[in-house]
Design a protein around this motif. Structure first.
Motif, short mmCIF file in Angstrom:
data_model
loop_
_atom_site.label_atom_id
_atom_site.label_comp_id
_atom_site.label_asym_id
_atom_site.label_seq_id
_atom_site.Cartn_x
_atom_site.Cartn_y
_atom_site.Cartn_z
N UNK A 127 0.85 -1.18 0.00
CA UNK A 127 0.00 0.00 0.00
C UNK A 127 0.89 1.24 0.00
N UNK A 128 0.54 2.21 -0.81
CA UNK A 128 1.31 3.44 -0.86
C UNK A 128 0.68 4.42 -1.82
N UNK A 129 1.39 4.70 -2.91
CA UNK A 129 0.91 5.67 -3.89
C UNK A 129 -0.29 5.12 -4.64
N UNK A 136 3.73 0.48 -5.74
CA UNK A 136 3.01 1.31 -4.76
C UNK A 136 3.90 2.07 -3.78
N UNK A 137 5.11 1.55 -3.49
CA UNK A 137 6.00 2.24 -2.55
C UNK A 137 6.84 3.32 -3.22
N UNK A 138 6.73 3.46 -4.54
CA UNK A 138 7.56 4.42 -5.27
C UNK A 138 6.93 5.81 -5.20
N UNK A 139 6.92 6.36 -4.00
CA UNK A 139 6.41 7.71 -3.80
C UNK A 139 6.99 8.23 -2.49
N UNK A 140 6.73 9.48 -2.17
CA UNK A 140 7.31 10.08 -0.98
C UNK A 140 6.27 10.26 0.11
N UNK A 141 5.52 9.19 0.35
CA UNK A 141 4.49 9.20 1.37
C UNK A 141 4.47 7.91 2.16
N UNK A 175 10.81 -1.30 1.80
CA UNK A 175 9.75 -0.36 2.13
C UNK A 175 10.30 1.00 2.51
N UNK A 176 11.32 1.01 3.38
CA UNK A 176 11.84 2.28 3.91
C UNK A 176 12.67 3.04 2.89
N UNK A 177 13.28 2.33 1.93
CA UNK A 177 14.26 2.96 1.06
C UNK A 177 13.76 3.26 -0.35
N UNK A 180 10.83 8.30 -4.97
CA UNK A 180 10.02 8.57 -6.16
C UNK A 180 10.68 8.06 -7.43
N UNK A 181 11.99 7.79 -7.37
CA UNK A 181 12.73 7.28 -8.53
C UNK A 181 12.89 5.77 -8.51
N UNK A 182 12.40 5.09 -7.47
CA UNK A 182 12.53 3.65 -7.39
C UNK A 182 13.35 3.23 -6.18
#
Length: 249
Positions: A127-129, A136-141, A175-177, A180-182
Motif C-alpha cells: 500500500x502506498x501511492x 506502490x511504494x515508489x512515492x514520498x508518502x 519499504x523504507x528505502x 520517487x525514482x525507485x
C-alpha cells in the motif's frame, strides 16, 4: 538446496528473507525452553549468496536464568556468507501502567489470494501511492504492507511464528528505502525485535522513518499482526542498482 523461487529481487541470489529465515530456524532449534522468547534477531548479509547449496549452523553463546544468547552462521562453498545473533528473554508478569507509542493505522488485512504466481516467494499486499508509479511504494508518502508466507522454507517442515517474522521483516529495507525514482539501496543487515510472537499467518509492516546520506541509508518499520503491534524492524543499506520487484532477473 535452494529452488528457483528462493532468489530475490537483485538477481539470481538468495533473497534476504530466505537467508534470515534459515538462520532464525537454526537459532530457534538451539532453545528448548518455551518460556524463553525471541526478543531480538540481527542478520548480517556479508556477501551475495548464490542460489547454490548453503549450510546454517547455530550455537548458544551464553545461557542465564533470564536470557539466552545464540549465534548462527551461514556458509557456502567454504565461506561465511551471512551471520546472525539472537537474544531470548524469559517471559514474566507484565508491569502495570500506561505506555505511549506513536499511533499507526494499517489498512485491513487483505483477502487470501487463490493463486500465488510461481515466481513469487510470498504474498505481499503493498500500500502506498495511488498514482501511476511503477510500484506502490515508489512515492514520498506513507507505505504499508501485509505479508503472508505460503511456501515452506524447508521442504516438509511447518514454519514457526518466529521464522515467519524473521522472513517478513526483511522487506523493511525495500519499504523504507523506496523513493520517487525507485529502489536503489540494498540491505546489508536487518534487525527484528519482538515483544511477542505473531498470531496468525499475516504480518503487517508500516514504515516509520528513513534517513540517508552519501549512499548509506537506515530505515525502520513497525510490525503488527491481526491483534496489534508485535515489534520493530530496522535496516541499514548501501546504494545499489538493479532491483526488480518481480524477482525476474
Amino acid at each position: 538446496m535452494p529452488n528457483a523461487v528462493a532468489h530475490g529481487g537483485w538477481g539470481p541470489t538468495l533473497g534476504g528473507q530466505v537467508i534470515g529465515g534459515l538462520l532464525a530456524r537454526a537459532i530457534e532449534q538451539q532453545v528448548a525452553d518455551p518460556d524463553l522468547h525471541p526478543a531480538r534477531l540481527t542478520v548480517d548479509i556479508l556477501r551475495r549468496v548464490a542460489t547454490e547449496p548453503v549450510r546454517a549452523n547455530a550455537s548458544v553463546l551464553r545461557a542465564g536464568r533470564r536470557m539466552c544468547s545464540v549465534d548462527a552462521t551461514m556458509t557456502q562453498g567454504g565461506h561465511v556468507v551471512a551471520r546472525a545473533s539472537a537474544l531470548f528473554l524469559r517471559r514474566s508478569a507484565q508491569p502495570p501502567g500506561r505506555f505511549w507509542t506513536a499511533p499507526v493505522e494499517l489498512p485491513p488485512i487483505p483477502d487470501e489470494p487463490d493463486v500465488i504466481a510461481e515466481n513469487m516467494p510470498m504474498f505481499i499486499r503493498a500500500y502506498g501511492s495511488s498514482d501511476d508509479a511503477d510500484f506502490p511504494w515508489q512515492h514520498d508518502g506513507p507505505r504499508h504492507a501485509w505479508v503472508r508466507e505460503f511456501r515452506e522454507l524447508v521442504q516438509g517442515e511447518s514454519m514457526t511464528a518466529f521464522v515467519r517474522a524473521a522472513m517478513a521483516v526483511d522487506i523493511t529495507a525495500s519499504m523504507a528505502n523506496f523513493s520517487t525514482a525507485g529502489l536503489a539501496f540494498i540491505n546489508a543487515d536487518y534487525t527484528l525485535t519482538l515483544s511477542r510472537l505473531p498470531d496468525g499467518p499475516f504480518i503487517g509492516l508500516a514504515v516509520q522513518n528513513h534517513s540517508a546520506a552519501d549512499g548509506i541509508a537506515t530505515g525502520s518499520t513497525a510490525l503488527f499482526d491481526h491483534l496489534g503491534p508485535i515489534g520493530i524492524g530496522l535496516s541499514t543499506a548501501i546504494a545499489s542498482s538493479g532491483f526488480d520487484p518481480a524477482g525476474r532477473r
